[in-house]
Motif scaffolding. Structure first.
Motif: not given
Length: 379
Positions: A182-196
């Motif tokens: 999720s951390v890696g994905e947030s760097v690329v495409s941004g944070f999503k609430l679904a990552m919680l």
């Protein structure tokens, strides 16, 4: 959110942006840190986002314009052959009145906010939601502190931003217990609430999603394309001599101080609009008009002030410029929406023309000016 009274939000956003940008010398860095924070508070307070964005942009560019560590301020002074602090002092003739107008307008607009009824409920809901999503710790302040330290100490920006990103990722893993993917994905495409992960979070309002679901490298792709295209176009125009042809045509027939200042403004703005860049006209116009101002007995700091008024500060209200795209991307408000409220970005041009017409605030050329400035620059 706890400290800012909604009725004083607009003026607070303006003042805070001005303070940070004066200290750091970077309008972009201020927009990317305090600007994003203040627009998040604006969402929580349920105030007008265009006015909030306009106040933030005005404050950040006010500070950048008057900061001795600002790259654009140094470039404008250098191109016109003016002492840096003389240039900054002369800018107060046009920036000072704009600052006062901003304070009056933002204070007046804030009075219309119903702080007693609408704001507290929105703030409480937003703070409760964020409190259930994140685990707070003083160490979470490290990423913005790293960026601000890099700006103040004039460290290379790329390593400092990279370090800030790495620290943010580590903090997310340690304190927020997000998964590595999720951390890696947030760097690329941004944070999503679904990552919680963990206990389910109660139904979140659209304001929470709008505030948190942003960022990532992909979100800056359109800004990158715009800036890349702008610099490519600017390079082509400079290499072919097109810009100098336009400048020479505009300076023909200039006979008065007002017309000279007006021509400088039109030329600077034209280059800024055509190249989508606010730095290039500082260098081109500073060099092109220097002799003309000297011939008319005008101090070079009049030229450096005018190029900043019509170039650096106007850039963020040009929708297709690098700064315009950047501000709209960071604040989530389109350039044309916040344009009327970014008062400082166009008030400088108005006062520059007013002073040129009346002779107020127009410095005369002194014979030892060029020699003194050259010695200071060499030193």
């Amino acid at each position: 959110m706890k400290w800012i009274n909604p009725q004083y939000f607009y003026i607070s956003a303006f003042m805070l942006g001005a303070l940070i940008s004066v200290c750091t010398g970077t309008s972009w860095g201020s927009i990317g840190t305090v600007g994003i924070a203040m627009i998040g508070v604006a969402i929580g307070l349920n105030v007008s986002l265009p006015i909030a964005a306009g106040a933030i942009v005005s404050g950040c560019w006010f500070g950048d314009k008057l900061s001795p560590v600002s790259d654009s301020t140094n470039m404008a002074a250098l191109a016109a052959g003016v002492n840096l602090y003389s240039h900054i002092g002369h800018l107060l003739w046009t920036t000072g009145p704009g600052f006062i107008i901003c304070c009056v307008v933002y204070s007046y607009m804030g009075m219309g906010i119903d702080a007693a009824v609408s704001a507290p409920e929105n703030i409480t809901q937003l703070m409760n939601a964020i409190g259930q999503i994140y685990q707070f710790n003083l160490l979470l302040l490290l990423p913005p502190i790293i960026v601000l330290y890099g700006s103040l100490s004039k460290k290379p920006p790329i390593p400092m931003l990279f370090l800030s990103t790495i620290v943010s990722m580590i903090l997310a893993l340690v304190f927020q217990q997000f998964s590595a993917s999720s951390v890696g994905e947030s760097v690329v495409s941004g944070f999503k609430l679904a990552m919680l992960t963990g206990d389910p979070v109660p139904a979140l309002s659209s304001d929470v999603s709008r505030l948190l679901e942003r960022g990532g490298a992909i979100s800056m792709f359109s800004s990158f394309v715009t800036v890349f295209s702008a610099f490519s176009f600017a390079g082509a125009m400079s290499a072919t001599g097109s810009l100098y042809t336009v400048i020479n045509a505009l300076t023909k027939g200039v006979k008065s101080t007002f017309r000279l200042v007006a021509t400088t403004i039109v030329t600077t703005f034209t280059i800024c609009a055509c190249t989508a860049n606010g730095t290039l006209p500082l260098l081109l116009c500073g060099d092109a008009f220097k002799d003309e101002y000297k011939k008319r007995g005008l101090a070079a700091k009049n030229l450096s002030r005018t190029t900043e008024d019509a170039g650096t500060v106007v850039e963020p209200i040009i929708p297709w410029s690098a700064s315009g795209v950047y501000c709209a991307t960071m604040l989530g408000v389109t350039t044309l929406d916040y344009l009327p409220w970014a008062i400082l970005c166009y008030s400088g041009v108005i006062f520059a023309l007013l002073w040129a017409a009346t002779g107020i605030g127009i410095a005369k050329y002194e014979s030892n000016e060029l020699t003194t400035n050259r010695v200071e620059q060499e030193s």
